[in-house]
Design an enzyme around this catalytic site. Sequence first.
Site, short mmCIF file in Angstrom:
data_model
loop_
_atom_site.label_atom_id
_atom_site.label_comp_id
_atom_site.label_asym_id
_atom_site.label_seq_id
_atom_site.Cartn_x
_atom_site.Cartn_y
_atom_site.Cartn_z
N ASP A 1 -34.65 9.90 -23.36
CA ASP A 1 -33.85 10.44 -24.47
C ASP A 1 -32.83 11.45 -23.93
OD1 ASP A 1 -35.95 12.06 -23.73
OD2 ASP A 1 -36.45 12.72 -25.76
N ASP B 1 -26.02 -0.33 -21.48
CA ASP B 1 -24.97 -0.51 -22.50
C ASP B 1 -24.31 0.84 -22.82
OD1 ASP B 1 -25.65 -3.16 -22.53
OD2 ASP B 1 -25.89 -3.31 -24.71
N LYS C 1 -40.42 8.19 -19.67
CA LYS C 1 -40.95 9.11 -20.69
C LYS C 1 -42.33 9.53 -20.21
CE LYS C 1 -39.93 10.37 -24.56
NZ LYS C 1 -39.29 11.64 -25.04
N ASP D 1 -32.15 -1.61 -20.12
CA ASP D 1 -31.32 -2.45 -21.00
C ASP D 1 -30.47 -1.58 -21.91
OD1 ASP D 1 -31.85 -4.26 -24.01
OD2 ASP D 1 -30.48 -4.83 -22.40
N TYR E 1 -40.63 -6.06 -21.33
CA TYR E 1 -40.27 -7.48 -21.34
C TYR E 1 -41.40 -8.37 -20.83
CZ TYR E 1 -35.35 -6.80 -22.53
OH TYR E 1 -34.17 -6.52 -23.19
C1 IPM Z 1 -28.94 -7.92 -21.09
C2 IPM Z 1 -29.16 -8.62 -22.39
C3 IPM Z 1 -30.43 -9.45 -22.26
C4 IPM Z 1 -31.60 -8.51 -22.16
C5 IPM Z 1 -30.65 -10.39 -23.41
C6 IPM Z 1 -29.40 -11.18 -23.73
C7 IPM Z 1 -31.77 -11.33 -23.01
O1 IPM Z 1 -29.25 -7.68 -23.43
O2 IPM Z 1 -28.94 -8.64 -20.06
O3 IPM Z 1 -28.75 -6.68 -21.09
O4 IPM Z 1 -32.20 -8.14 -23.19
O5 IPM Z 1 -31.90 -8.14 -21.01
MN MN Z 2 -28.76 -5.67 -22.92
#
Ligand code: IPM
Ligand code: MN
Length: 360
Positions: free
Chosen positions: A224, A252, A192, A248, A137
């Site tokens: 992975d 999820d 990694k 990130d 990022y």
């Molecule tokens: C998160 C989201 C953000 C990221 C986006 C919306 C900027 O996916 O907070 O996980 O990529 O970090």
């Molecule tokens: Mn995210």
Amino acid sequence: MQTYDIVTIDGDGIGPEVNQSAITVLREAMGDRLRFTAADGGAAHYAKTGAVLPPDTFNACRDAHAILHGAAGLPGVTYPDGTEVGNDLHLQLRFRLDLYANVRPIRLYRGVTSPLAGWAAGSIDYVIVRENTEGLYASRGAGIVLRGEVATDTLVVTRKGVERVARFSFELARRRSGAKRDGRRRVTVCDKANILRSYAFFRAVCTEVAAHYPDVEIDYAYADAITVHLLKKPDFYDVIVAENMFGDILSDLGAGTVGGLGIAASAELGDGHGLFQGAHGSAPDIAGQNLASPLATILSGAMMLRWLAARHADATLLAGADRVEQAVEAVLAQGEQVPRDLGGSARCTEMTDAVCRQLR
Ligand code: IPM
Ligand code: MN
């Protein structure tokens, strides 16, 4: 009794609904101890004014005790380089307020069925600590696009950036009671390192930090491989520390194993500031219909109370955080009001009222 100034940014899509829900619950829990001040920002604001994060909003965030955010981002509202405007709201806050630890609890609450077979409530309980200010990022807005033929983004790993997020992770493991599987306090370094020097450097710096925490086990997993481990042995994990992009993605995946993003809270913390928001997005397809689950933002509000309690040695806030989390879990365990993302039909306001009733 001290009061706390909280800046709130409703944002876009379902942001206003879930943010207002969390404010209602936090007021129920803490009365007038929290003073909420609304501030503008997000993609819709950008479309109107050209500013995704107006200076007044940034200054208010900088000066407040904490920031509570709904969600930001609208499809089609993009910068000329094709990146989304809305995301810039909290990305700017992350970088300008130096919120280097993005804390994402992954916990299976009572009343929630995991898509992983055979896992009971409480048996999955770990935290992903995502480095939040560098990694891949760091290149956001700085990547190269040349002649429409080649594009690059650079992954940046700094000693300071890794040391502080690793230290944060080991300190967090010290405050927790260990992995559910074996009760061992454990920090898993996810990278990694077998392939890229930047990740080998990430791992090496984490290992240096670990030497100062002999009471916390250090564990390593490639990005992975850990995706399989999170599905097959989620109870092994206590705290996972990862570079920005890996964090990130893994957060999820982890959220998906305990009910989804509708219940995924997050705390984005620096040494001087904290931004609290559900880890979901703005879900424009269900915006304005009272359909969104407010639980991720409500639980992020509880994380905000817990963080403020530690910073200000305020036990009443800690009690408030516990009560909010227990109220959410009690509503889920009762199963009368279940949000749509968890298989029910309860509306945003109905979930809000149910959590407030529990608090009362
Ligand atoms: C998160 C989201 C953000 C990221 C986006 C919306 C900027 O996916 O907070 O996980 O990529 O970090
Ligand atoms: Mn995210």
